[in-house]
Design an enzyme around this catalytic site. Structure first.
Site, short mmCIF file in Angstrom:
data_model
loop_
_atom_site.label_atom_id
_atom_site.label_comp_id
_atom_site.label_asym_id
_atom_site.label_seq_id
_atom_site.Cartn_x
_atom_site.Cartn_y
_atom_site.Cartn_z
N TYR A 49 0.77 -1.22 0.07
CA TYR A 49 -0.12 0.03 -0.16
C TYR A 49 0.81 1.35 0.09
CZ TYR A 49 -4.50 2.51 0.72
OH TYR A 49 -5.60 3.12 0.72
N TRP A 266 -8.00 9.60 -3.35
CA TRP A 266 -7.57 8.77 -2.14
C TRP A 266 -8.16 9.36 -1.13
CZ3 TRP A 266 -2.16 8.34 -0.15
CH2 TRP A 266 -1.89 7.30 0.70
#
Length: 330
Positions: A49, A266
């Site tokens: 990630y 995001w």
């Protein structure tokens, strides 16, 4: 639930007893109630990630807890309050924890526990993408892929409450009619498979609703290229995930002749950029909580798993075609 190295979750995550940290003056002691397993949690454990917690780390970025005790400088929270994380990396897969007051957001106690546990990531992502890229009015339409994901289900419900029509794309699967029925019950206007995107029947959909000004992409690859063909000129496609692990391919003609815009989103970044802007955050959270209280926003389809069965939850969360979010009961 602790991991000391990155790797496959079922191999590196383990249940461990730890001492609860001492309560500082600005800290809050929480009893965690429930926490979901999200794709980002899995990616953080795998080490893939964009942000990673320092190791050893407790898994989980989302969840709801009840305040048991507060430090003497804590003003806004009291025992009995329900709270959710204000940002990522809190480590919610635990029974108890001590956190600084500013890391927590208070939520109403009268909302269902599963709604509270799944509030800070998917509904917020859906809310921001519907608000921040195109000014949509009642009667406008939105097209999205991965419509059965947590974000997809929230998009359907938030759009419905605002009078915005949704065209929802899902992958073909054995229990397709059941999935279509469930998304329609949430308020979807149209549910179609990726294969249908190319078919002439798509024209029938646009007899009753306008072509979308906003497309939401969580997949990538061919599915996204096909979805883009139905976007209005000057429309925007927002990418917030890449489940197919393939790039977004855009025909040159879409840029030249239709001037489409491609953006990314995001939620973690949005929170970072708005960390000093408490008003945007509280307006969004209030709106979402009111929608839950009015019955306009429900938790995604969930499977509740006791903490000790965490391995089963991690494995189920990684299976394809999962329409149910795994929720750890703490």
């Amino acid at each position: 639930l602790l991991y000391e190295r990155h790797g496959e979750p079922s191999a590196v995550v383990r249940l461990k007893d730890l001492e609860v940290a001492k309560l500082g003056d600005s800290d809050v002691l929480l009893k965690m109630l429930a926490a979901p397993v999200n794709p980002a949690d899995i990616n953080m454990i795998q080490g893939t990630y964009a942000i990673l917690s320092p190791l050893p780390a407790v898994g989980g970025n989302e969840g709801v807890g009840e305040v048991l005790e507060v430090g003497r400088r804590v003003a806004a929270l009291k025992p009995g309050d329900w709270v959710i994380p204000a940002s990522t990396g809190l480590g919610t897969w635990r029974t108890h924890g001590v956190f600084p007051e500013e890391a927590l957001l208070k939520v109403p106690r009268d909302i269902p526990v599963l709604c509270a546990a799944t509030l800070s990531v998917n509904p917020c992502t859906a809310f921001r993408m519907l608000s921040d890229f195109e000014s949509l009015a009642p009667g406008d339409s939105v097209i999205q892929n991965a419509a059965n994901s947590g974000v997809g289900q929230a998009v359907i419900q938030i759009a419905k409450a605002s009078g915005i029509k949704t065209i929802n794309i899902v992958r073909d699967r054995p229990d397709l009619p059941k999935l279509v029925e469930r998304l329609m019950a949430l308020g979807a206007d149209h549910v179609i498979t990726e294969e249908m995107l190319r078919k002439p029947e798509m024209k029938d959909i646009f007899k009753s609703i306008p072509k979308p000004r906003l497309a939401l992409n969580c997949v990538g690859g061919k599915s996204t290229t096909e979805m883009l063909r139905h976007l209005q000129p000057k429309g925007t496609m927002v990418t917030y995930g890449g489940m197919a692990k393939q790039p977004v391919m855009v025909p040159v003609s879409a840029f030249i002749f239709r001037d489409v815009r491609l953006r990314g989103f995001w939620m973690t970044q949005w929170r970072k950029e708005h960390s000093q802007d408490q008003e945007s955050l509280s307006t969004m959270m209030d709106t979402l909580c009111q929608m839950i209280q009015r019955g306009q926003l429900r938790a995604p389809a969930c499977t509740e798993v006791p903490l000790q069965d965490y391995r089963a939850a991690l494995e189920a969360a990684m299976k394809p075609f999962t329409s149910s979010k795994q929720i750890l009961l703490l």
